[in-house]
Design a protein around this motif. Structure first.
Motif, PDB file in Angstrom:
ATOM      1  N   ILE A   8      66.978 -51.555  22.623  1.00  0.00           N
ATOM      2  CA  ILE A   8      67.570 -52.793  23.124  1.00  0.00           C
ATOM      3  C   ILE A   8      66.618 -53.429  24.119  1.00  0.00           C
ATOM      4  O   ILE A   8      65.888 -52.733  24.837  1.00  0.00           O
ATOM      5  CB  ILE A   8      68.954 -52.583  23.774  1.00  0.00           C
ATOM      6  N   LYS A   9      66.603 -54.746  24.121  1.00  0.00           N
ATOM      7  CA  LYS A   9      65.749 -55.496  25.036  1.00  0.00           C
ATOM      8  C   LYS A   9      66.600 -56.564  25.712  1.00  0.00           C
ATOM      9  O   LYS A   9      67.354 -57.272  25.056  1.00  0.00           O
ATOM     10  CB  LYS A   9      64.595 -56.147  24.283  1.00  0.00           C
ATOM     11  N   LEU A  10      66.473 -56.626  27.029  1.00  0.00           N
ATOM     12  CA  LEU A  10      67.216 -57.654  27.748  1.00  0.00           C
ATOM     13  C   LEU A  10      66.368 -58.223  28.867  1.00  0.00           C
ATOM     14  O   LEU A  10      65.516 -57.535  29.435  1.00  0.00           O
ATOM     15  CB  LEU A  10      68.530 -57.094  28.313  1.00  0.00           C
ATOM     16  N   TYR A  11      66.614 -59.480  29.105  1.00  0.00           N
ATOM     17  CA  TYR A  11      65.859 -60.164  30.148  1.00  0.00           C
ATOM     18  C   TYR A  11      66.734 -60.303  31.375  1.00  0.00           C
ATOM     19  O   TYR A  11      67.807 -60.901  31.333  1.00  0.00           O
ATOM     20  CB  TYR A  11      65.402 -61.539  29.677  1.00  0.00           C
ATOM     21  N   LYS A  12      66.254 -59.704  32.459  1.00  0.00           N
ATOM     22  CA  LYS A  12      66.917 -59.805  33.746  1.00  0.00           C
ATOM     23  C   LYS A  12      65.810 -59.886  34.785  1.00  0.00           C
ATOM     24  O   LYS A  12      65.349 -58.864  35.295  1.00  0.00           O
ATOM     25  CB  LYS A  12      67.828 -58.609  33.979  1.00  0.00           C
ATOM     26  N   GLN A  13      65.339 -61.072  35.012  1.00  0.00           N
ATOM     27  CA  GLN A  13      64.181 -61.367  35.857  1.00  0.00           C
ATOM     28  C   GLN A  13      62.881 -60.924  35.186  1.00  0.00           C
ATOM     29  O   GLN A  13      61.857 -61.610  35.290  1.00  0.00           O
ATOM     30  CB  GLN A  13      64.315 -60.722  37.239  1.00  0.00           C
ATOM     31  N   VAL A  14      62.875 -59.786  34.580  1.00  0.00           N
ATOM     32  CA  VAL A  14      61.773 -59.340  33.723  1.00  0.00           C
ATOM     33  C   VAL A  14      62.397 -58.749  32.460  1.00  0.00           C
ATOM     34  O   VAL A  14      63.609 -58.532  32.406  1.00  0.00           O
ATOM     35  CB  VAL A  14      60.885 -58.276  34.412  1.00  0.00           C
ATOM     36  N   TRP A  15      61.558 -58.483  31.459  1.00  0.00           N
ATOM     37  CA  TRP A  15      62.077 -57.864  30.246  1.00  0.00           C
ATOM     38  C   TRP A  15      62.235 -56.371  30.477  1.00  0.00           C
ATOM     39  O   TRP A  15      61.341 -55.701  30.975  1.00  0.00           O
ATOM     40  CB  TRP A  15      61.139 -58.108  29.072  1.00  0.00           C
ATOM     41  N   TRP A  16      63.398 -55.860  30.035  1.00  0.00           N
ATOM     42  CA  TRP A  16      63.661 -54.436  30.057  1.00  0.00           C
ATOM     43  C   TRP A  16      63.875 -53.965  28.625  1.00  0.00           C
ATOM     44  O   TRP A  16      64.463 -54.689  27.812  1.00  0.00           O
ATOM     45  CB  TRP A  16      64.927 -54.125  30.876  1.00  0.00           C
ATOM     46  N   GLU A  17      63.425 -52.768  28.317  1.00  0.00           N
ATOM     47  CA  GLU A  17      63.720 -52.205  27.018  1.00  0.00           C
ATOM     48  C   GLU A  17      64.054 -50.729  27.145  1.00  0.00           C
ATOM     49  O   GLU A  17      63.503 -50.026  27.993  1.00  0.00           O
ATOM     50  CB  GLU A  17      62.574 -52.423  26.029  1.00  0.00           C
ATOM     51  N   TYR A  18      64.978 -50.311  26.284  1.00  0.00           N
ATOM     52  CA  TYR A  18      65.451 -48.934  26.289  1.00  0.00           C
ATOM     53  C   TYR A  18      65.457 -48.425  24.859  1.00  0.00           C
ATOM     54  O   TYR A  18      65.780 -49.166  23.931  1.00  0.00           O
ATOM     55  CB  TYR A  18      66.866 -48.859  26.881  1.00  0.00           C
ATOM     56  N   TRP A  19      65.135 -47.127  24.709  1.00  0.00           N
ATOM     57  CA  TRP A  19      64.971 -46.550  23.383  1.00  0.00           C
ATOM     58  C   TRP A  19      65.878 -45.344  23.190  1.00  0.00           C
ATOM     59  O   TRP A  19      66.151 -44.588  24.126  1.00  0.00           O
ATOM     60  CB  TRP A  19      63.527 -46.095  23.195  1.00  0.00           C
ATOM     61  N   GLY A  20      66.299 -45.186  21.952  1.00  0.00           N
ATOM     62  CA  GLY A  20      66.990 -43.965  21.580  1.00  0.00           C
ATOM     63  C   GLY A  20      65.991 -42.855  21.319  1.00  0.00           C
ATOM     64  O   GLY A  20      64.777 -43.073  21.317  1.00  0.00           O
ATOM     65  N   GLN A  21      66.509 -41.664  21.077  1.00  0.00           N
ATOM     66  CA  GLN A  21      65.646 -40.489  20.921  1.00  0.00           C
ATOM     67  C   GLN A  21      65.082 -40.352  19.512  1.00  0.00           C
ATOM     68  O   GLN A  21      64.172 -39.565  19.286  1.00  0.00           O
ATOM     69  CB  GLN A  21      66.436 -39.206  21.281  1.00  0.00           C
ATOM     70  N   GLY A  22      65.617 -41.119  18.587  1.00  0.00           N
ATOM     71  CA  GLY A  22      65.138 -41.062  17.214  1.00  0.00           C
ATOM     72  C   GLY A  22      66.030 -40.211  16.331  1.00  0.00           C
ATOM     73  O   GLY A  22      66.601 -39.221  16.785  1.00  0.00           O
ATOM     74  N   ALA A  23      66.125 -40.617  15.083  1.00  0.00           N
ATOM     75  CA  ALA A  23      66.913 -39.870  14.087  1.00  0.00           C
ATOM     76  C   ALA A  23      66.091 -39.760  12.815  1.00  0.00           C
ATOM     77  O   ALA A  23      65.581 -40.766  12.311  1.00  0.00           O
ATOM     78  CB  ALA A  23      68.235 -40.578  13.809  1.00  0.00           C
ATOM     79  N   GLN A  24      65.977 -38.556  12.314  1.00  0.00           N
ATOM     80  CA  GLN A  24      65.178 -38.335  11.104  1.00  0.00           C
ATOM     81  C   GLN A  24      65.980 -38.740   9.877  1.00  0.00           C
ATOM     82  O   GLN A  24      67.121 -38.298   9.686  1.00  0.00           O
ATOM     83  CB  GLN A  24      64.778 -36.867  10.990  1.00  0.00           C
ATOM     84  N   VAL A  25      65.377 -39.565   9.054  1.00  0.00           N
ATOM     85  CA  VAL A  25      65.951 -39.931   7.756  1.00  0.00           C
ATOM     86  C   VAL A  25      64.962 -39.487   6.692  1.00  0.00           C
ATOM     87  O   VAL A  25      63.790 -39.889   6.724  1.00  0.00           O
ATOM     88  CB  VAL A  25      66.205 -41.448   7.656  1.00  0.00           C
ATOM     89  N   THR A  26      65.431 -38.661   5.784  1.00  0.00           N
ATOM     90  CA  THR A  26      64.590 -38.172   4.701  1.00  0.00           C
ATOM     91  C   THR A  26      65.234 -38.537   3.375  1.00  0.00           C
ATOM     92  O   THR A  26      66.397 -38.205   3.145  1.00  0.00           O
ATOM     93  CB  THR A  26      64.398 -36.651   4.790  1.00  0.00           C
ATOM     94  N   VAL A  27      64.472 -39.213   2.548  1.00  0.00           N
ATOM     95  CA  VAL A  27      64.965 -39.623   1.243  1.00  0.00           C
ATOM     96  C   VAL A  27      64.186 -38.854   0.179  1.00  0.00           C
ATOM     97  O   VAL A  27      62.961 -38.982   0.084  1.00  0.00           O
ATOM     98  CB  VAL A  27      64.808 -41.138   1.026  1.00  0.00           C
ATOM     99  N   SER A  28      64.898 -38.054  -0.593  1.00  0.00           N
ATOM    100  CA  SER A  28      64.244 -37.242  -1.617  1.00  0.00           C
ATOM    101  C   SER A  28      64.240 -37.990  -2.952  1.00  0.00           C
ATOM    102  O   SER A  28      65.158 -38.751  -3.266  1.00  0.00           O
ATOM    103  CB  SER A  28      64.960 -35.911  -1.768  1.00  0.00           C
ATOM    104  N   SER A  29      63.196 -37.751  -3.705  1.00  0.00           N
ATOM    105  CA  SER A  29      63.075 -38.444  -5.004  1.00  0.00           C
ATOM    106  C   SER A  29      63.764 -37.669  -6.108  1.00  0.00           C
ATOM    107  O   SER A  29      64.162 -36.525  -5.941  1.00  0.00           O
ATOM    108  CB  SER A  29      61.602 -38.651  -5.336  1.00  0.00           C
TER     109      SER A  29
END
Length: 118
Positions: A97-118
């Motif tokens: 997420i990114k929000l502007y409050k006097q400056v730009w702030w951004e926050y990140w999640g920890q990540g989620a693995q997605v694996t698609v098998s053929s």
């Protein structure tokens, strides 16, 4: 400090569907951008989908017509519905997420693995 949590991810066969959720610790009503990125092994992180505070959405060409980003401001969450998955969609998916409050702030999640098998 805003925290983002991504439950979900997993293994799915090609052609299948998966839904990722990003749970935020605070209100998203003032967030300017809610985004999903992904990073495959050996590749740079890429922006997959975004939704703005006015509801405008944008997608990378490779997922258009297959992925849908949505938000629920009442629950302070935003999701990525992924349909018709392909092996090349395999990656770690991150919400941001990114929000502007006097400056730009951004926050990140920890990540989620997605694996698609053929």
């Amino acid at each position: 400090q805003v925290q983002l949590v991504e439950p979900g991810g997993g293994l799915v066969q090609a052609g299948g569907s998966l839904r990722l959720s990003c749970l935020t610790s605070g209100s998203i009503s003032n967030v300017n951008y809610m985004e999903w990125y992904r990073q495959a092994p050996g590749k740079q992180r890429e922006l997959v989908a975004s939704i703005t505070d006015n509801g405008s959405t944008n997608y990378v060409d490779s997922v258009k017509g297959r992925f849908t980003i949505s938000r629920d401001t009442a629950k302070n969450t935003f999701d990525l519905q992924m349909n018709s998955l392909k092996p090349e969609d395999t990656a770690v998916y991150y919400c941001c997420i990114k929000l502007y409050k006097q400056v730009w702030w951004e926050y990140w999640g920890q990540g989620a693995q997605v694996t698609v098998s053929s």
